[in-house]
Design an enzyme around this catalytic site. Sequence first.
Site, short mmCIF file in Angstrom:
data_model
loop_
_atom_site.label_atom_id
_atom_site.label_comp_id
_atom_site.label_asym_id
_atom_site.label_seq_id
_atom_site.Cartn_x
_atom_site.Cartn_y
_atom_site.Cartn_z
N HIS A 175 -37.34 46.70 54.20
CA HIS A 175 -38.50 46.16 55.18
C HIS A 175 -38.11 46.97 56.73
O HIS A 175 -39.10 47.38 57.10
CB HIS A 175 -38.42 44.74 55.40
CG HIS A 175 -39.30 44.06 56.41
ND1 HIS A 175 -40.48 43.55 56.11
CD2 HIS A 175 -39.33 44.14 57.77
CE1 HIS A 175 -41.24 43.26 57.04
NE2 HIS A 175 -40.39 43.43 58.15
N GLU A 176 -36.98 46.67 57.18
CA GLU A 176 -36.54 47.44 58.58
C GLU A 176 -36.76 48.91 58.48
O GLU A 176 -37.14 49.30 59.33
CB GLU A 176 -35.05 46.98 59.18
CG GLU A 176 -35.11 45.48 59.07
CD GLU A 176 -36.07 44.72 60.02
OE1 GLU A 176 -36.95 45.48 60.83
OE2 GLU A 176 -36.40 43.61 59.71
N HIS A 179 -40.33 50.02 58.52
CA HIS A 179 -41.03 49.92 59.95
C HIS A 179 -40.95 51.47 60.45
O HIS A 179 -41.79 51.84 61.17
CB HIS A 179 -40.53 49.01 60.68
CG HIS A 179 -40.99 47.51 60.59
ND1 HIS A 179 -42.43 47.37 60.71
CD2 HIS A 179 -40.31 46.34 60.35
CE1 HIS A 179 -42.55 46.05 60.51
NE2 HIS A 179 -41.42 45.54 60.19
N TYR A 190 -48.54 47.34 66.80
CA TYR A 190 -47.96 46.17 66.25
C TYR A 190 -48.28 45.02 67.07
O TYR A 190 -48.07 44.24 68.03
CB TYR A 190 -46.36 46.24 66.73
CG TYR A 190 -45.53 45.21 66.00
CD1 TYR A 190 -45.32 45.48 64.47
CD2 TYR A 190 -44.89 44.23 66.37
CE1 TYR A 190 -44.71 44.69 63.73
CE2 TYR A 190 -44.15 43.53 65.71
CZ TYR A 190 -43.94 43.69 64.14
OH TYR A 190 -43.11 42.79 63.71
N GLU A 199 -46.56 45.08 59.23
CA GLU A 199 -45.79 44.18 58.48
C GLU A 199 -46.09 44.24 57.07
O GLU A 199 -44.89 44.25 56.16
CB GLU A 199 -45.89 42.72 58.97
CG GLU A 199 -45.16 42.33 60.29
CD GLU A 199 -43.78 42.55 59.99
OE1 GLU A 199 -43.30 42.00 59.02
OE2 GLU A 199 -43.10 43.21 60.78
N ASP A 272 -46.44 35.53 68.02
CA ASP A 272 -45.96 36.31 66.89
C ASP A 272 -47.06 37.95 66.96
O ASP A 272 -47.43 38.35 65.78
CB ASP A 272 -46.22 35.95 65.74
CG ASP A 272 -45.75 36.71 64.62
OD1 ASP A 272 -44.87 37.53 64.78
OD2 ASP A 272 -46.15 36.73 63.50
N HIS A 277 -46.73 38.46 61.41
CA HIS A 277 -46.03 38.03 60.24
C HIS A 277 -46.70 37.00 59.45
O HIS A 277 -46.19 36.53 58.40
CB HIS A 277 -44.48 37.55 60.54
CG HIS A 277 -43.66 38.45 61.25
ND1 HIS A 277 -43.61 39.06 62.72
CD2 HIS A 277 -42.51 39.27 60.60
CE1 HIS A 277 -42.61 39.83 62.78
NE2 HIS A 277 -41.96 40.12 61.67
#
Lengths: 393, 100
Positions: A175-176, A179, A190, A199, A272, A277
């Site tokens: 996931h990271e 990005h 974002y 996301e 958020d 998310h």
Amino acid sequence: MTHHNPLECIIPPYVVEKVAQNGTPAQKEWARRTILQSAQIRGQRQAVADMTQRGQRMAAPARDCTVFDCGTGTDLPGTRVRGEGDPACNDPNLPDIDEAFDGATLTYDFYKDIYGRNSIDGQGLPLVSSVNFGINYENAFWDGTQMAYGRGHEALPPAERLFNRFTIDLSVIGHELTHGVVQYEAGLVYFQQAGALNESFADVFGSLVRQYKLNQTAAEADWIIGKGLFSSNINGVGIRSMKEPGTAYNDPLIGKDPQPGHMNDYVNTSQDQGGVHINSGIPNHAFYVVSRELGGKAWEKAGKIWYVALCDKLTRVSQFTDAARLTHEAAGELYGKGSLEQKAVETGWKEVGLPVSASEGDKVDLSGCTRLVGGLAVLLLGLVGKRALTRKK
Amino acid sequence: MRIEFERSGGFANIRVAGAVDTESLPPQEAQALSDLVNKLDFFALPSVIPSVTGGADRFQYTLTVEDEGRRHTVELPESAATGDFANLIGSLTALARRGS
């Protein structure tokens, strides 16, 4: 030729993004155009930079993953603890060093083997990961240049722990790193829907990396993101469920998983970054349905369609309906119009309340034809007019 | 002095929120919090502090301070929460967790 508007250069992007959120319809349209224009300028800069770098690099660099230890500090990257060719630490007290290293290499190999991509930027960017970030730090992030992981609450007495270390699940690492890929490709802002798509792409490829490692079919996979991140004190299997958004956890201490899986339940919030998310559950579930419909290994077809859309079609400001239309378009180009693959994409978006019209592709063609016919008419009229003028002389 | 605190975002997006009245705290703790608020010159801060870096999955904080009839709210990203901000947020997170 780029039209240069000095006004747009001095307005910080966050102001434009606030206007995009809170402005009148006309202001929102201005903000949308401003964001799109700076994205195009950024794209031109990137294209030039890409060409320059290509010229300078004779051979594509090989995989280059390094892990650093922050020692509970917050200065990145910290002290180097493991790189390519180094032996594993195999220290049961510091499992995150090897997990971060193995996770980054597995994700790099996944992108290389399946989609032919050389690292985050496609040009062999060295992959930097830092572990042991902050004190009792319950998070993992991409800071624009590298990955960072907290150890959660593993240093607290067992009864006080809510989170385990964030390297515990390969889907978090995938996931990271994704990005980073999103940053170099569509560059999705974002914020709100574009941010939720950012996301969602991170969750999609995070899940696919783990499925690839375990050689699972779509039916065998659990589609859980952040599996095992919660300690045994929390009632939850993970942070998000792509198969059933909103069901990953339900606990008196931290509440219930707030993710919707359908546009009817879309959440409007200022928290958020506008629910990036939260509403990612909607495109996440669409991807799950496409994979379920196609069967087999999800990275082969569904993943390929999403990857091509991310790299070649989506922009910084793409919304959910754009993602639906553009993945549908990508499926048509990859597998043929009206193919089973394209129909699966239709089913996926339909199940989350974002139907893509089956004639969407044809409509685009028609408008292309109309433009062509219109252009020819203008050209003919121009020629006739010119002759008429010539005759008058 | 009353301070409201809220954290959202991050990979897991688990909301942490709380409010503290410094009068209800031990004097030393209360003094430390008001010292941080004063050092930040909180009431002169803009209501939105922009992110200085890109990236993803970082926390987003909202802080509101009420003192002597004044009330001010500041929204800031984790990347801007350094120095005294980091200390203030660290104390408030610990208090919010203690309260939960």
